[in-house]
Design a protein around this motif. Structure first.
Motif, PDB file in Angstrom:
ATOM      1  N   VAL A   1       0.855  -1.186   0.000  1.00 17.93           N
ATOM      2  CA  VAL A   1       0.000   0.000   0.000  1.00 17.93           C
ATOM      3  C   VAL A   1       0.893   1.238   0.000  1.00 17.93           C
ATOM      4  O   VAL A   1       1.924   1.280   0.696  1.00 17.93           O
ATOM      5  CB  VAL A   1      -0.924  -0.003   1.230  1.00 17.93           C
ATOM      6  CG1 VAL A   1      -1.780   1.256   1.262  1.00 17.93           C
ATOM      7  CG2 VAL A   1      -1.809  -1.237   1.226  1.00 17.93           C
TER       8      VAL A   1
ATOM      9  N   VAL B   1      -2.581  -9.813   4.314  1.00 17.62           N
ATOM     10  CA  VAL B   1      -4.026  -9.775   4.096  1.00 17.62           C
ATOM     11  C   VAL B   1      -4.566 -11.204   4.088  1.00 17.62           C
ATOM     12  O   VAL B   1      -3.829 -12.171   3.902  1.00 17.62           O
ATOM     13  CB  VAL B   1      -4.380  -9.074   2.757  1.00 17.62           C
ATOM     14  CG1 VAL B   1      -4.009  -7.607   2.800  1.00 17.62           C
ATOM     15  CG2 VAL B   1      -3.705  -9.780   1.585  1.00 17.62           C
TER      16      VAL B   1
ATOM     17  N   LEU C   1      -7.121  -4.734   4.601  1.00 15.08           N
ATOM     18  CA  LEU C   1      -7.136  -3.643   3.626  1.00 15.08           C
ATOM     19  C   LEU C   1      -8.487  -2.951   3.674  1.00 15.08           C
ATOM     20  O   LEU C   1      -9.524  -3.594   3.847  1.00 15.08           O
ATOM     21  CB  LEU C   1      -6.879  -4.194   2.220  1.00 15.08           C
ATOM     22  CG  LEU C   1      -6.685  -3.171   1.109  1.00 15.08           C
ATOM     23  CD1 LEU C   1      -5.391  -2.386   1.318  1.00 15.08           C
ATOM     24  CD2 LEU C   1      -6.647  -3.862  -0.253  1.00 15.08           C
TER      25      LEU C   1
ATOM     26  N   VAL D   1      -3.159   0.574  -3.767  1.00 16.20           N
ATOM     27  CA  VAL D   1      -2.430  -0.689  -3.758  1.00 16.20           C
ATOM     28  C   VAL D   1      -1.520  -0.736  -4.981  1.00 16.20           C
ATOM     29  O   VAL D   1      -1.930  -0.373  -6.095  1.00 16.20           O
ATOM     30  CB  VAL D   1      -3.403  -1.889  -3.779  1.00 16.20           C
ATOM     31  CG1 VAL D   1      -2.643  -3.200  -3.776  1.00 16.20           C
ATOM     32  CG2 VAL D   1      -4.333  -1.825  -2.582  1.00 16.20           C
TER      33      VAL D   1
END
Length: 392
Positions: A326, A337, A353, A359
């Motif tokens: 990110v 994630v 997220l 991203v």
């Protein structure tokens, strides 16, 4: 006093060292003048949200919706076979014939025994008719009359028994012709012409399976079963034993079966070895393309949620864990994630997220955690144009 030759050599060595040092000094000046390298350029896209169907899939095995083992009801030698292996048959089609001659002989014997029993009954009737007036005149004893009456009743019973033997002989003769009990596809025959077959054989003569519709069996974990039940309660759907959920079928070659299926049964208990329920579904199978024994993927839409999605190329896998990069405040931040299902070219991100965060899609291999980057918007690649077909 130094020799002129040695003096000359020392002087020449100093000149060579000075010449070698000059390029290094110039490189240091150039490096200090250029400064640190620029941050790597990356392409980013904001994480999006949209409604996504919750799709679950399981591995299923195909079988006939009805399977009938064709077994002989009488013992004898196979005389003929009325179908080809793998042929589609209808209910009532002749599949096998057992040599009927022994059973025809048994039927004739039974019919002869019946005629004999009738003759004995006739004689007993005549004895009773003759003895009754004689007993009234006391020409014979009452005991003799009673014996004749009992003999007549026994003769009646013998006639009825002979009729039953005839019926059984007719049944056995009929059993020499073995017919299909259902519509379906007949499998390979396990016995050949001339083999001695009987009801106690370990293998059936053949198996006929109804493949339209075809049955698909698959295993659902106890956790998935409970989650589905609770979701139906939350949305207020009526509680039923078998929910009306359409199911799809993906075949071994990756193609989806064009006809949706329907759940038909759920096992009454959990398999204690696997912790799963067994479910079965029926799928229309025109043309009998699907056959028993195949494996396929069964999927079903269990609901719809607003999910966070990113392009699949933005997600990287490291030792079984998933992560994305990110961009925040000009720096790249690596985040672990939890991924869900795929939706087209995107991947559902369940945790780790937030929607709207930028991203990195391209340039992931150039970034490190908490390092500056030069971010620019990512443009999805356009679909390649299909080549035009020129007419002849």
């Amino acid at each position: 006093m130094d020799c002129p030759t040695s003096y000359y050599l020392r002087l020449r060595g100093r000149h060579l060292l000075l010449a070698a040092a000059i390029p290094f000094a110039s490189c240091k000046k150039e490096e200090s003048a250029s400064g640190p390298p620029p941050p790597p350029a990356v392409s980013v896209v904001p994480a999006s949200t949209r409604p996504v169907d919750i799709v679950r899939s399981w591995t299923g095995s195909l079988d006939g919706s009805v399977n009938v083992d064709i077994r002989p009801r009488v013992s004898g030698y196979l005389q003929s076979r009325g179908y080809s292996d793998g042929q589609t048959v209808k209910k009532g089609d002749l599949l096998f014939t057992i040599d009927p001659r022994p059973f025809e002989a048994e039927l004739r014997q039974a019919e002869a025994d019946h005629l004999k029993a009738i003759a004995q009954r006739t004689k007993a009737e005549q004895d009773v008719a003759r003895y009754r007036p004689l007993a009234e005149k006391r020409a014979i004893s009452q005991e003799e009359l009673e014996h004749s009456i009992q003999a007549h009743e026994a003769a009646d019973a013998n006639v009825a028994a002979a009729l039953a033997v005839i019926d059984q002989a007719k049944l056995n003769l009929g059993f020499t012709k073995i017919y299909s009990e259902i519509d379906g596809v007949a499998g390979f025959a396990n016995r050949e012409i001339g083999d001695l077959v009987g009801p106690l054989d370990s293998k059936p003569l053949a198996t006929v399976s109804t493949v339209d519709p075809i049955k698909v069996s698959f295993q659902v974990s106890e956790q998935e079963y409970l989650q589905a039940k609770r979701k139906r309660e939350e949305v207020g759907k009526p509680e039923v034993d078998i929910p009306n959920i359409p199911v799809g079928l993906i075949l071994a070659d990756g193609h989806r079966h064009p006809q949706p299926g329907k759940l038909v049964s759920i096992s009454r208990e959990v398999n204690t070895y696997t912790g799963t329920f067994e479910l079965t579904a029926h799928f229309p199978n025109p043309g009998n393309i699907l056959r028993p024994g195949q494996f396929a993927r069964v999927d079903a839409v269990m609901g719809t949620v607003n999910a966070v999605l990113v392009p699949q190329r933005a997600v990287s896998e490291v030792q079984g864990a998933y992560q994305v990069a990110v961009v925040a405040d000009g720096k790249a931040l690596i985040r672990p994630v939890t991924v869900g299902q795929r939706s087209g070219t995107d991947w559902v991100i369940e945790t780790g997220l937030q929607a709207g965060e930028n991203v990195i899609v391209e340039g992931l291999q150039k970034v490190r955690n908490d390092t500056p980057v030069e971010a620019s918007p990512w443009t999805p690649p356009s679909a390649p144009e299909q080549p035009k077909t020129e007419g002849k």
